[in-house]
Each structure stands twice: as structure tokens, then as C-alpha cells.
Scaffold this motif. Structure first.
Motif, mmCIF file in Angstrom:
data_model
loop_
_atom_site.group_PDB
_atom_site.id
_atom_site.type_symbol
_atom_site.label_atom_id
_atom_site.label_comp_id
_atom_site.label_asym_id
_atom_site.label_seq_id
_atom_site.Cartn_x
_atom_site.Cartn_y
_atom_site.Cartn_z
ATOM 1 N N ILE A 266 7.903 -0.341 3.522
ATOM 2 C CA ILE A 266 8.270 -1.145 2.352
ATOM 3 C C ILE A 266 7.030 -1.283 1.496
ATOM 4 C CG2 ILE A 266 9.155 -3.356 1.531
ATOM 5 C CD1 ILE A 266 9.844 -2.598 5.101
ATOM 6 N N LEU A 267 7.136 -0.872 0.241
ATOM 7 C CA LEU A 267 6.019 -0.933 -0.695
ATOM 8 C C LEU A 267 6.162 -2.154 -1.589
ATOM 9 C CD1 LEU A 267 5.979 2.023 0.298
ATOM 10 C CD2 LEU A 267 5.452 2.718 -2.046
ATOM 11 N N GLN A 275 -0.948 -1.400 -4.815
ATOM 12 C CA GLN A 275 0.178 -1.190 -3.913
ATOM 13 C C GLN A 275 -0.198 -1.551 -2.489
ATOM 14 O OE1 GLN A 275 2.714 2.526 -4.189
ATOM 15 N NE2 GLN A 275 1.664 2.982 -2.266
ATOM 16 N N VAL A 276 0.733 -2.243 -1.814
ATOM 17 C CA VAL A 276 0.587 -2.549 -0.393
ATOM 18 C C VAL A 276 1.778 -1.941 0.329
ATOM 19 C CG1 VAL A 276 0.400 -4.345 1.375
ATOM 20 C CG2 VAL A 276 -0.604 -4.712 -0.895
ATOM 21 N N THR A 277 1.512 -1.168 1.391
ATOM 22 C CA THR A 277 2.572 -0.563 2.194
ATOM 23 C C THR A 277 2.607 -1.232 3.553
ATOM 24 O OG1 THR A 277 2.249 1.567 1.085
ATOM 25 C CG2 THR A 277 3.469 1.582 3.163
ATOM 26 N N VAL A 278 3.752 -1.800 3.892
ATOM 27 C CA VAL A 278 3.945 -2.459 5.187
ATOM 28 C C VAL A 278 4.926 -1.628 5.996
ATOM 29 C CG1 VAL A 278 4.754 -4.540 6.370
ATOM 30 C CG2 VAL A 278 3.479 -4.740 4.211
ATOM 31 N N HIS A 340 -4.845 -5.848 8.434
ATOM 32 C CA HIS A 340 -3.771 -6.323 9.321
ATOM 33 C C HIS A 340 -2.626 -5.315 9.382
ATOM 34 C CE1 HIS A 340 -4.942 -10.881 9.345
ATOM 35 N NE2 HIS A 340 -5.943 -10.082 9.669
ATOM 36 N N ASP A 341 -2.969 -4.035 9.511
ATOM 37 C CA ASP A 341 -2.004 -2.939 9.658
ATOM 38 C C ASP A 341 -1.152 -2.686 8.428
ATOM 39 O OD1 ASP A 341 -2.742 -2.249 12.308
ATOM 40 O OD2 ASP A 341 -1.601 -3.960 13.064
ATOM 41 N N ALA A 342 -1.521 -3.258 7.295
ATOM 42 C CA ALA A 342 -0.897 -2.903 6.022
ATOM 43 C C ALA A 342 -1.856 -1.983 5.270
ATOM 44 C CB ALA A 342 -0.595 -4.143 5.196
#
Length: 411
Positions: A266-267, A275-278, A340-342
Motif C-alpha cells: 500500500i503506497l 512516497q511511503v510503501t507499507v 520500521h520496515d516501511a
């Protein structure tokens, strides 16, 4: 960088009534096709880029490759293990590999035009007048692009492939022009660690609009739910998602990469960050809301050279134009790292400072005051290829990562 800034995290602006139609943030342009046709309208690029804040991913040629030849790209690494006091394998090994290309990205709002050069290369002209050539990395540039849809007023929705394109001229959409795809998705994502990210949403690296559909099975029945009906999506398990609709109805959906651990991520497109991708394992919940404001084409300036002051651990300082990691030298370019893994893709023009915290991490502080300790990328660790500063007298100084303390960018 953006000319105006922007929406700080947690800030709510009363600029639009909930549900009010506003497509001023949408990518809009005129496409000249290889067959000589002219099409104009809103553009949906490679399925998941649709707004000026979205990032075009690509690779670029390293202009300063000679500066890193002969230097290790990575530190020596342990390749042996010890079992019951007996060491097995080599003591040390070194990886001397380097590449003539580097990862690149730019937000669509900085683009003035694009010219297709071949099956995997495009020439971009920025608003600043700068020209750059980018090549295929994933599916944003080149013949592997998934699709390009333009909503032409006369022809309706037209689906194009890379070979159809000749040139694209980007521009603001005429006022009151509306898209058939519905509003862009927006909301706040919460991770398993409790971190919150707010911005425009891209679900499963695919769905970005209210009229896009989330697929899944409920009690062995296939369900197709338009995102515009969804109030929230919550990770129920590795293989299921709890969906709450705006009318209060709840359902548990399974059996699709939209709602299980095959989800590609999920971006969150944050105008004040990038942009942050989780990824699915870290995803907890996403609450959809109306955006407080759109970010229009005129809010981008095409960027310019990175400038600032670099400080060393010995207390020296060097002020001038900066080339970060020996390849990012403009404010529109992207700094990469993980927190934190993002996965973070931060526009350098939105960065106030970078401070080394260890060999493997750095604290990146944004113009709006937020800070993130990033790691996992040569932009922010000791795989960094060097920080180069061109002084006002023309001299160029290199600061290696083990000498670097922090940088303060000029704005």
C-alpha cells in the motif's frame, strides 16, 4: 520542489467540503501518438500513477562513474561462520561491483514534456528547462508499461501502449473538467508498529480511484466493492481483510491479492514527503477520508540544484552545490531508505537536513519538522558513494560517509 508547502501531518484544512469534486491534482496533458493523432485529457499512467504527486520510477546513467571506480561499493563482509570453535569459509570477502546506472524517480508535477526515444528510454524536459534521459526500471517507462489511459473529450477513454506514444505535453487541467474515474483515494494508514502515514492512496500498487474495485470472497461468494464505498480496511489475518463500508456494513474478504498476503503493498503519497510503501506484514489499518486539499500542477517548479552546507566529524564545513551519494544533485531527485520496515522515497527538495547516526543509518528531517531514522539504502549508510560539494570558487570537495556528520540544505 513544491512551490507551496504543503500539508503537514495531522493538519486538517477546510478547503473543500467532504465529497466535493476536485480533479485539479490529476495528471493532465496532450499526447501526440506515433501515428500523428492528438489526444488531450486526464492521464492514468501505468495503472497506479494519476496525480501530480505520484512518482515516475526509472533508472539513469551515472554521470560521475569515474569518481567511484577503484573504490569499493560495499565494505568487506564476513562470509565465514564459526561452529564449536571451528571457522568454516573465507575470513573476509569484498564486493567490487558497481553499476553505470542508478535508481531514479521524479514526481509528475515537475514534468513539462516527455519524448519517447526507444523501447526503454524517454527524454524528459522539466519546468526548469533541464533535460534528462530515463530508462526502464519497472513498468513506468518502456514497452513493459501496463497501460496508459487518457480521457479525451472527443474520443472518450483511450488505452495506449508505449509504442503508441510520440510526445506528451503536461499542463493543468481546464477548470471544471472532471474525470470519469472518480476522486483519488486518500486516507491515513496505521502500521503494526503504530506509525501513521497520511496522503493519497495506491492499494496493491494498482487501485487509486473511488471507482476502482477491491476483489475478494466472502463465504465462498465473490465480492467486488468499489473503493468509494469503503470507510476502512483492516488486516484481519495474513489471508484476509476486514472491510467496513461507509454505511456501516462489515465483511471479511479472502482469496485475492487485494486482501491477503499476496498484496504488493500500500503506497501513501504524502505531498510534504514523497512516497511511503507499507508491505502486508506491516499493514494494520487504513481509514479513507476526503483530502483536505489537492496539489496542482502549478505547485511544482521543476526543481533546481541541491545547495547547502556539509559538516564533517572533524568540525569542518563546506558550502556550495551538493551531489549526494554521487548521483543525486537536484531537488526533484529521490532519497531512499527504510523506517520500521516501511520503504521511503523522499523528494530531496523537501528535506531540511540529514544527520549520520551510525555507519548504517541517518536521521532525515523534513521541512515540516518530521524526522525519520532511515537505513537500508546507500543514500543513508556506509555504502554511500560520497558527498560532493562544489564551492563558490569552483573547487570540488568530497566527504566520505565515515567523515560525514550532517548536512543542512539551503531553501
Amino acid at each position: 520542489m513544491l512551490r507551496r508547502l504543503l500539508i503537514p501531518a495531522g493538519c486538517v484544512l477546510a478547503l473543500a467540503m467532504p465529497g466535493a469534486a476536485d480533479d485539479s491534482g490529476r495528471i493532465y496533458g496532450r499526447i501526440e501518438t506515433a501515428e500523428g493523432d492528438a489526444l488531450e485529457g486526464f492521464i492514468r499512467w501505468d495503472k497506479n500513477e494519476a496525480d501530480w504527486v505520484d512518482i515516475l520510477d526509472a533508472t539513469k546513467e551515472m554521470k560521475h562513474l569515474d569518481d567511484v571506480k577503484g573504490r569499493r561499493k560495499y565494505r568487506d563482509r564476513e562470509t565465514s561462520i564459526e561452529i564449536f570453535g571451528i571457522r568454516i569459509g573465507n575470513e573476509r570477502s569484498s564486493d567490487y561491483e558497481w553499476s553505470s546506472t542508478a535508481q531514479a524517480g521524479i514526481r509528475f508535477g515537475h514534468l513539462k514534456s516527455m519524448e519517447i526515444l526507444d523501447d526503454e528510454t524517454a527524454r524528459l524536459t522539466l519546468k526548469s528547462g533541464q533535460e534528462i534521459e530515463l530508462t526502464q526500471m519497472s513498468t513506468d517507462i518502456g514497452s513493459s508499461i501496463r497501460e496508459i489511459i487518457i480521457e479525451d473529450e472527443r474520443e472518450g477513454e483511450m488505452e495506449l501502449v508505449w509504442d503508441d506514444l510520440e510526445t506528451i505535453e503536461f499542463m493543468s487541467a481546464p477548470s471544471q473538467t472532471r474525470s470519469n474515474f472518480g476522486p483519488r483515494l486518500y486516507g491515513t494508514l496505521v502500521t503494526q508498529d503504530g506509525e501513521k502515514y497520511t496522503g493519497f492512496v495506491c492499494w496493491d500498487v494498482d487501485e487509486v480511484f473511488a471507482n476502482d474495485v477491491l476483489d475478494g470472497d466472502e463465504d465462498h461468494r465473490s465480492r467486488k466493492v468499489k473503493f468509494g464505498r469503503i470507510a476502512s480496511a483492516e488486516r484481519y489475518s495474513a489471508g484476509a481483510t476486514r472491510i467496513t463500508l461507509r454505511d456501516g456494513q462489515e465483511m471479511i474478504l479472502r482469496g485475492s491479492n487485494d486482501v491477503d498476503d499476496d498484496n504488493r503493498g500500500i503506497l501513501i503519497l504524502d505531498p510534504a514527503l514523497g512516497q511511503v510503501t507499507v508491505h502486508w506484514d506491516e499493514f494494520d489499518r487504513l481509514d479513507f477520508t476526503d483530502p483536505p486539499a489537492q496539489v496542482g500542477y502549478d505547485d511544482f517548479d521543476g526543481g533546481g540544484p541541491l545547495k547547502g552546507t556539509v559538516f564533517t566529524e572533524d568540525g569542518e564545513s563546506h558550502t556550495g552545490t551538493i551531489r549526494w551519494d554521487n548521483d543525486e544533485e537536484y531537488s526533484w531527485e529521490i532519497l531512499n531508505g527504510s523506517y520500521h520496515d516501511a520503504d521511503f522515497d523522499i523528494e530531496l527538495g523537501l528535506v531540511k537536513s540529514i544527520e549520520k547516526r551510525s555507519a548504517r543509518s541517518a536521521i532525515v528531517t523534513l521541512l515540516d519538522g518530521r524526522s525519520f531514522r532511515l537505513s537500508g539504502s546507500n543514500d543513508v549508510d556506509d555504502d554511500n558513494k560520497g558527498i560532493f560539494i562544489k564551492l563558490t570558487d569552483g573547487e570540488e570537495v568530497e566527504v566520505a560517509w565515515d567523515e560525514f556528520d550532517h548536512v543542512e540544505f539551503a531553501k
